[in-house]
Design an enzyme around this catalytic site. Structure first.
Site, PDB file in Angstrom:
ATOM      1  N   SER C 106     -10.633  19.757  22.738  1.00 47.67           N
ATOM      2  CA  SER C 106     -11.040  20.194  21.404  1.00 47.67           C
ATOM      3  C   SER C 106      -9.896  20.845  20.639  1.00 47.67           C
ATOM      4  O   SER C 106      -9.060  21.529  21.222  1.00 47.67           O
ATOM      5  CB  SER C 106     -12.188  21.197  21.532  1.00 47.67           C
ATOM      6  OG  SER C 106     -12.477  21.778  20.280  1.00 47.67           O
ATOM      7  N   TYR C 130      -9.884  18.370  14.284  1.00 48.91           N
ATOM      8  CA  TYR C 130     -10.529  18.754  13.030  1.00 48.91           C
ATOM      9  C   TYR C 130      -9.457  18.710  11.958  1.00 48.91           C
ATOM     10  O   TYR C 130      -8.320  19.143  12.195  1.00 48.91           O
ATOM     11  CB  TYR C 130     -11.107  20.170  13.115  1.00 48.91           C
ATOM     12  CG  TYR C 130     -12.427  20.232  13.842  1.00 48.91           C
ATOM     13  CD1 TYR C 130     -13.539  19.537  13.373  1.00 48.91           C
ATOM     14  CD2 TYR C 130     -12.572  21.016  14.985  1.00 48.91           C
ATOM     15  CE1 TYR C 130     -14.764  19.603  14.034  1.00 48.91           C
ATOM     16  CE2 TYR C 130     -13.790  21.086  15.652  1.00 48.91           C
ATOM     17  CZ  TYR C 130     -14.875  20.368  15.162  1.00 48.91           C
ATOM     18  OH  TYR C 130     -16.075  20.435  15.813  1.00 48.91           O
ATOM     19  N   THR C 156     -13.105  14.161  14.401  1.00 50.73           N
ATOM     20  CA  THR C 156     -14.517  14.474  14.161  1.00 50.73           C
ATOM     21  C   THR C 156     -14.825  14.346  12.682  1.00 50.73           C
ATOM     22  O   THR C 156     -14.172  14.981  11.861  1.00 50.73           O
ATOM     23  CB  THR C 156     -14.833  15.899  14.651  1.00 50.73           C
ATOM     24  OG1 THR C 156     -14.602  15.952  16.058  1.00 50.73           O
ATOM     25  CG2 THR C 156     -16.274  16.271  14.355  1.00 50.73           C
ATOM     26  N   LYS C 232     -15.348  10.209  15.529  1.00 52.09           N
ATOM     27  CA  LYS C 232     -16.502  10.730  16.266  1.00 52.09           C
ATOM     28  C   LYS C 232     -17.521  11.291  15.291  1.00 52.09           C
ATOM     29  O   LYS C 232     -17.200  12.160  14.478  1.00 52.09           O
ATOM     30  CB  LYS C 232     -16.054  11.841  17.219  1.00 52.09           C
ATOM     31  CG  LYS C 232     -17.199  12.546  17.939  1.00 52.09           C
ATOM     32  CD  LYS C 232     -16.703  13.432  19.073  1.00 52.09           C
ATOM     33  CE  LYS C 232     -17.812  14.254  19.670  1.00 52.09           C
ATOM     34  NZ  LYS C 232     -18.240  15.388  18.815  1.00 52.09           N
ATOM     35  N   HIS C 256     -23.228  15.034  17.190  1.00 49.28           N
ATOM     36  CA  HIS C 256     -22.593  16.313  17.532  1.00 49.28           C
ATOM     37  C   HIS C 256     -23.540  17.135  18.412  1.00 49.28           C
ATOM     38  O   HIS C 256     -23.659  18.355  18.282  1.00 49.28           O
ATOM     39  CB  HIS C 256     -22.251  17.075  16.237  1.00 49.28           C
ATOM     40  CG  HIS C 256     -20.996  17.914  16.331  1.00 49.28           C
ATOM     41  ND1 HIS C 256     -19.913  17.748  15.509  1.00 49.28           N
ATOM     42  CD2 HIS C 256     -20.665  18.947  17.148  1.00 49.28           C
ATOM     43  CE1 HIS C 256     -18.985  18.652  15.795  1.00 49.28           C
ATOM     44  NE2 HIS C 256     -19.404  19.391  16.790  1.00 49.28           N
TER      45      HIS C 256
END
Lengths: 360, 360, 360, 360
Positions: C106, C130, C156, C232, C256
């Site tokens: 992440s 992100y 994402t 994603k 999510h």
């Protein structure tokens, strides 16, 4: 506290009844799947009300077998009403009379039919018939119903044997002293066996009822009587067509309140195919799961000419005798009247198929 | 603890309200099947969000009857708001005003409409009309609404009689001292009977409301007023077409929050057929079961121009007066804004039919 | 007692975690409808196993982005793993390495990515990205991931804003002392605000993330890096086609984990339309609700190339550090292996569409 | 209190059995989704009874593999019956014998098959075969079954590995002293490992069973024996066609009572496609979830030639030895007889497809 609806009448009745009597009236066969399905299937139908109709004048008046009833809610045949209250069938008859609707009197009534017919005035009484092995007794029973003034025969066709009602088996259900199957006394068939291992009523059925009765025998029955014949317990289009062909004047779509074949299709789910099959040639009634005025409305929208109200009348009877039985009928009638008004239906004729849709 | 969503506002309100007032606001008719269905049907719809849209600028601005509202969330008409809080309709009006959205004021408000209209500024107030048997009173009420500055009439068409709300019957619902139906005082119609056996409101409806009101009378009403007319309580395509034909400017798809005909189809399930029937000729709003921003989004995707928020505003009001009512509206608006962003919708125009699918 | 399945790992983890950390990992947005739907939709699919296949040799080997993984179960990107256990991302990386499967790291990891990449050897690490408002920071992050040896970027796309996770709002979720967003320290973005009224993470997102990012910007991102790009958070055919058109090499069908848009369609229900839309041009993965080997099997039968396992890895981590994380992955892999054997599938290629049917 | 139905026999048995034995018999694989689905799917089917048929003479007589059984209810193969009661397979065989129906004896029986065959007289015994890696042992077992007088082989094809039965893993299921896999003693395969970390039976399967067994090997098996071969564990049309092509004489549609692949389609839901696929060329039986006579009736209406009754026989055995096992079979047979009578079916031939409809 005064019950506000039929559910509350059941709760009130349960407090008054012996567990055995409550179980007998409330229970169903097997796992009670059909008992629950009768209710659940009503809830799967949604109403599509119409608005801005002048509903200042409304009528629930209903033609049943060519005569008027004040409402499309008849009292279903139910056995042993003196188990619910000392006044038994007489109280129910007076309640039906006051409501101007038909009472269907069970073969297994605990009161002589002549007294019931008088008590029900000005309403009519239909006689529910179980066909006995003893054809002579059957014939005599029909003859007596005619003489007593009953105006139709309702022949139960879904009970060659009694359903496996496990509550009654467990309770070894039988009749207490002083309660008899009044109209069969003359044939020595007025007692339930008490020595039975399980349900005394199941033993009685096995001994007494004619399991060989067929559509052909129904023709014999029709010739035996000048009364119109209604068959009760039909759930299929082919049987409905057979009933029409056999000259019946009416059909009750019913699974016997979930008390006979557990797993049988819910009554309201079977209704449309029966209605379609008979094509208006005979009347169609529905029995099973009616607890709210909107249930009656849904049945009528799907083509029933009227409905039969069963257990709730006994809950009223048990809770408060004739007044309770009367009030149970009145509550349902008031609910139907309100539901019709809120749907823009001023008469039964205005209750149409498109009022009902399957809920998603 | 500060409520985080509208469900928590209901819990907070329940602690503040008398049981009778809570029951009045929360309850539905009959078995409350439709009350529950209004919610459950939203949960049967799933969203299909779009991604990678520039959502840095978003607007919930909404055209309602040709004027702007800041959001597609109007305040639904609800009676007796002073039962929820001493500030009643004034607090709700101020909350709606602060939120720049329309308040629909009930005929059964407990505050004079002129004060409400002032309190709601700069937002507009629509007046919800029950049609009384007394046409003079009805006409005077409409005239007063015009003079007070209300900008539309919302005529409730699903309540010729009050639904059977059993909680209120049990509680013998009526108004406490000091709470009146303010705008009907001039006609001696400002009190609910207290002597009624059941619901005082049901008795009031039965005595006062015009059950003979039809689409033809609606035409009369339209000529009586220069205000646009919205009909509230339509659930079918045919009625929707009748509303368009009668010259209405808007339709609220509603089952009266499950408070009138129990068993009626869920509001969100009835929406698509009404939208299809009117074909864009008039606006369509939805009322019933809105608790989350995604509910608003689903209604808009299915074709509603806006939604009406009912009970949650009162839960906010009961919990914390004007601040609570405002915060309830704000919470829902913030949820809608976020939901739109997460779905790639920057304006109401980008909320399309394919955003919603029936969940399996 | 040693957990026997992933459900039991959640129970074990819950005992070890602070309520705030447990809520952060376990919770979803809004009413958590989508969180539950992710699971429930798997249970609505039934398997149709084939028998009498020689299953003595089986392989779960899986091609992901052109490289081998030992199983079609990747570790999903999850933030703040040091909240679950002091060893955090390093333990998870070692577990993934031992299992010979990909770890997706992440952006909000609490461990420097270089250390994670080393710990995961011989497995590969993909970096979840992100997109920050600060394009320089975004570019630098991508560059650092390349240098660190990450082998793909997973962008994402369903989180321009953080979903409304009410548990976190209530808990005023933030990071405890000593836990930082390690890879963003250089940009002063390594702390969650603690002064926020609600969720510190929501405030962080609102301040830092680029809500204006579009498919066009994704093209920019693709030019910025030599790594393959996976998007994603896609749930629709049209977005999937856009992803292919934008040159992405993979798509993760995901809501999510129910943490963004509550009410979004369940991941497994959205999978078929995405698979159909991309027509094999890029790989498709599924994320959300995987708890049993049969869930993986169902996803593969419906066309996924692989699945991502999220929360259960953290439950393992919380319960028993690296060993727990490893054992959680191993349990699922063993379940998948057994399920494949019982379905007559010796390799992923033999898992066909007709293995799955909607349960009635 | 004497159990009135098979559910009550389970309750009675549970009081007598050790938790480990109860779990072994009652449990299913994984989350037991398929275990529950086997039951739930029966309840989703409704019956459409015919009325006014002369049902005074009824027969449940059933042709299985060309020989008569008194009822379409065979005793399913179940391992380790001496865990339920000291009399184990002998008691069950006597019960099956008294009921004039077939007993299917498990490869994992705890009694020598020769004794079981004698005890079952005049009923026949079919031998359930697990195919061992050791082909010699397999061949010897088949030969012994022939010599013992077994009249068919039922080859289980859904268990190359044992399903993940987590109750057994938790309980470290194994056999107590004095209970052996009697018919495999000669091959040193008569004990379950006790040192296994999880289920001793799973370890036994992994060590002993042939996971490479295919349809081709089944042909070998057919040549090995003069007995008819039935395959048990088919859930798909293609496998059913393969079974016919391989020369099998019967197919048991089964998911192994939910004990092998959790998530597998319910047995009754898989039945119609198998029946359609074999087109009457071989017999089709159903196994899984039978608890009521109406379940048998539904299976026959959907095309099964007979059903296999599993766990309930063991509940009877555990509760009351041979008498209990016999009474469990008798209760179900009596329920079927009554259900047939109430549906107007006098023989199995009169049970037709249109007796069953999907409940709405």
């Amino acid at each position: 506290m005064m019950p506000l609806n039929l559910h509350e009448y059941e709760a009130a009745a349960r407090e008054r009844l012996t567990p055995t009597a409550y179980d007998y009236f409330a229970g169903g066969a097997g796992d009670e799947v059909t008992l629950r399905a009768n209710r659940a299937s009503f809830d799967r139908l949604a109403l599509r009300p119409r608005v801005l109709v002048d509903v200042s004048r409304r009528s629930m008046k209903c033609d049943v077998l060519g005569a008027d009833a004040a409402m499309p809610i008849l009292v279903a045949p139910m056995a042993f009403q003196r188990l619910a209250h000392a006044d038994g069938e007489l109280a129910v008859a007076r309640a039906a009379g006051a409501a101007h609707t038909v009472m269907v009197l069970s073969s297994l009534a605990t009161t002589p039919m002549e007294e019931v017919v008088v008590a029900a005035r000005p309403s009519r009484v239909w006689f529910q018939l179980y066909v006995f092995k003893d054809r002579g007794a059957t014939r005599a029973l029909v003859r007596r119903a005619e003489l007593a003034g009953c105006t139709a025969l309702v022949v139960t066709v879904d009970a060659p044997f009694l359903g496996r009602r496990e509550r009654d088996v467990r309770n070894r259900f039988s009749l207490p002293d002083g309660v008899h199957i009044s109209n069969l006394a003359g044939f020595g068939k007025d007692e339930l066996p008490r020595e039975a291992e399980g349900s005394g009523l199941a033993a009685y059925f096995e001994k007494q009822l004619d399991v060989a009765f067929t559509w052909k025998d129904l023709a014999w029955l029709r010739e035996t009587t000048r009364l119109p014949v209604v068959v009760k317990g039909v759930l299929r289009a082919d049987d409905a067509r057979d009933a029409v062909a056999a000259g019946c004047q009416g059909i009750v779509v019913s699974n016997h309140g979930g008390r006979q074949l557990d797993g049988a299709v819910a009554a309201i789910d079977a209704l449309p195919e029966v209605v379609a099959a008979v094509g208006g040639k005979v009347q169609v009634y529905l029995d099973g799961g009616i607890r709210r005025g909107t249930d009656v409305l849904k049945a009528l929208a799907l083509g029933a000419n009227a409905t039969l109200l069963g257990r709730p009348v006994l809950w009223g009877l048990a809770a408060d005798g004739e007044d309770g039985a009367k009030r149970a009928i009145d509550l349902l009638a008031a609910e139907l009247d309100l539901a019709m008004a809120l749907c823009g239906c001023r008469s039964l004729a205005e209750i149409r198929r498109d009022l009902v849709v399957r809920a998603p």
